[in-house]
Write an enzyme that holds these catalytic residues in place. Structure first.
Site, PDB file in Angstrom:
ATOM      1  N   LYS A   1       8.271   2.083   0.885  1.00 39.63           N
ATOM      2  CA  LYS A   1       6.883   2.625   1.332  1.00 39.63           C
ATOM      3  C   LYS A   1       6.369   2.162   2.672  1.00 39.63           C
ATOM      4  O   LYS A   1       6.015   3.235   3.398  1.00 39.63           O
ATOM      5  CB  LYS A   1       6.137   1.937   0.248  1.00 39.63           C
ATOM      6  CG  LYS A   1       6.311   2.656  -1.272  1.00 39.63           C
ATOM      7  CD  LYS A   1       5.574   2.086  -2.210  1.00 39.63           C
ATOM      8  CE  LYS A   1       6.048   2.634  -3.636  1.00 39.63           C
ATOM      9  NZ  LYS A   1       5.683   1.740  -4.800  1.00 39.63           N
TER      10      LYS A   1
ATOM     11  N   GLN B   1       2.064  -3.119  -5.946  1.00 35.39           N
ATOM     12  CA  GLN B   1       3.216  -2.900  -6.821  1.00 35.39           C
ATOM     13  C   GLN B   1       3.420  -3.370  -8.205  1.00 35.39           C
ATOM     14  O   GLN B   1       3.151  -4.462  -8.372  1.00 35.39           O
ATOM     15  CB  GLN B   1       4.491  -3.377  -5.717  1.00 35.39           C
ATOM     16  CG  GLN B   1       5.806  -2.936  -6.360  1.00 35.39           C
ATOM     17  CD  GLN B   1       6.284  -1.504  -6.129  1.00 35.39           C
ATOM     18  OE1 GLN B   1       5.863  -0.880  -5.135  1.00 35.39           O
ATOM     19  NE2 GLN B   1       6.680  -1.032  -7.157  1.00 35.39           N
TER      20      GLN B   1
ATOM     21  N   ASP C   1      -2.077   5.677  -5.921  1.00 35.10           N
ATOM     22  CA  ASP C   1      -0.809   5.679  -6.952  1.00 35.10           C
ATOM     23  C   ASP C   1      -1.421   6.739  -8.207  1.00 35.10           C
ATOM     24  O   ASP C   1      -0.863   7.080  -8.835  1.00 35.10           O
ATOM     25  CB  ASP C   1      -0.676   4.194  -7.636  1.00 35.10           C
ATOM     26  CG  ASP C   1       0.675   3.670  -7.306  1.00 35.10           C
ATOM     27  OD1 ASP C   1       1.305   4.470  -6.840  1.00 35.10           O
ATOM     28  OD2 ASP C   1       0.716   2.718  -7.149  1.00 35.10           O
TER      29      ASP C   1
END
Ligand code: NAP
Length: 279
Positions: free
Chosen positions: A52, A96, A119
C-alpha cells in the site's frame, strides 16, 4: 477461447490514471494523505502494508505509517484513530486487519470517520451502498466491477451468482452487482443445491476461501468466472477458490490467480483515497 482477465494490466491502468489526477490536484495545492496503522508485525500484514505504501508513493499520495506494538491496547488504538479523524491534513485512515484478538475490530472500524473510511468497512459506508447513496465502497468488490467493465463484459440484466457472503467481499459485491442492474443470487455454506444455482450464472463470482472448490460442474458453458479466493497450495504456489485448469475451456472469461482480482484491491484503495478529496 476464454478471455483471461488481466488484473495486473487493469490495475496498472487505474493507477496511472490516478497518478495524473493526483498531479492535477497537487498543481492546485491539494495533497492527499493516507494514514496506515498496523498493530503487531504479522508477516502477511507487513507485506500488504508495504504494498500500500509503494502504491501511494507511485501515485503521489503521502502515506503516514503508524507501526504499533502487538500489545497496544484498544483504548490506545481508538485514541490514535480519533486523533487522525480530527487531523484535517489526513484524508484517509486505514487500519490493517486482522487486529490482535484483544482488540475488537468492529469498535475500531466504527471509530474511523466515514469521511476517511477508505476501506469502505464502516457501517455508514455499507449502509450508503445499500441505499444507493455516495460513500466509500469496499475495495475488492469495487475492483471486480472495474475488471468486468474494463474487459467489456456487460453486467446489466445478467444473472449473477455470488458464492460467499462476507462483509468485506460477498455482501458488498452483491450490492454493487445490483447497482449495475444484474439479477443477483448470494450463496453461502448453508445453500442447498449450490452447483445447480451456480450453473445458472452468466457471471459467477467466487469468494469462499476454499482452494480449487469450484470445478466445471458449477459453471454454465460460456459463463464469466471471477475468482476472489487466494491461497498457497502445498507447493507454495498461489491458487484461487476456482479450479482454473478444470473450468478454463468451459468459460468465456476468467480471472487467473495470481494476477486477477488480487492486484485490483490496492488500485481501488488508491482510487478511494483520491475520492476522499474530491467528495
Ligand atoms: P470469509 O469471510 O471466510 O467468507 C467466506 C464465505 O464463503 C462465507 O460467507 C461462507 O458462508 C462461504 N462459504 C464457505 N464455505 C462454503 C461452501 N462450502 N459453500 C458455499 N459457501 C461457502 O472469506 P472472505 O474474506 O470473503 O474471503 C474469501 C476469499 O477471498 C479468501 O480466499 C480470501 O483470501 C480472498 N480475498 C481476496 C482478496 C483480494 O484478492 N484482494 C480480498 C479479500 C479476500 P457462511 O457465511 O455460511 O459461513
Amino acid at each position: 477461447m476464454a478471455l483471461i482477465i488481466d488484473g495486473k494490466k487493469i490495475s496498472s491502468e487505474i493507477k496511472d490514471e490516478l497518478k495524473v489526477k493526483v498531479a492535477e490536484l497537487n498543481d492546485k495545492g491539494i495533497q492527499i494523505t493516507l494514514a496506515v496503522i498496523q498493530v503487531g508485525n504479522d508477516p502477511a500484514s507487513s507485506v500488504y502494508v508495504g504494498n500500500k505504501k509503494k502504491a501511494c508513493e507511485y501515485i503521489g499520495i503521502k502515506s503516514l505509517a503508524y507501526e504499533l506494538s502487538q500489545d497496544t491496547t484498544q483504548e490506545e488504538l481508538v485514541a490514535l484513530v480519533e486523533k487522525l479523524n480530527e487531523d484535517s491534513s489526513v484524508n484517509g485512515i486505514l487500519v490493517q486487519l486482522p487486529l490482535p484478538s484483544h482488540i475488537n475490530e468492529d469498535t475500531i472500524i466504527q471509530t474511523i470517520s466515514p469521511l476517511k473510511d477508505v476501506d469502505g468497512f464502516h457501517p455508514q459506508s455499507v449502509g450508503a451502498l445499500s441505499i444507493g447513496q455516495k460513500g466509500f465502497v469496499s475495495c475488492t468488490p469495487a475492483g471486480v466491477i472495474q475488471l468486468l467493465k474494463r474487459s467489456g463484459i456487460s453486467i446489466q440484466g445478467k444473472e449473477c451468482v455470488i458464492i460467499g457472503r462476507s462483509n468485506i467481499v460477498g455482501k458488498p459485491m452483491a450490492l454493487l452487482m445490483l447497482r449495475e442492474n444484474a439479477t443477483v443470487t448470494i450463496c453461502h455454506s448453508r445453500t442447498n443445491n449450490l452447483k445447480e444455482i451456480a450453473k445458472r450464472a452468466d457471471i459467477l463470482i467466487v469468494a469462499i476461501g476454499k482452494p480449487l472448490f469450484v470445478t466445471k460442474d458449477f459453471v454454465k458453458e460460456g459463463a464469466v468466472v471471477i475468482d476472489v479466493g487466494i491461497h498457497r497450495n502445498e507447493n507454495n504456489k498461489l491458487c484461487g477458490d476456482v479450479d482454473y485448469v478444470d473450468v478454463l475451456d468451459h468459460v468465456s472469461a476468467i480471472t487467473p490467480v495470481p494476477g486477477g482480482v488480487g492486484p485490483m484491491t490496492i488500485a481501488m484503495l488508491m482510487s478511494n483515497c483520491v475520492e476522499s478529496v474530491l467528495s
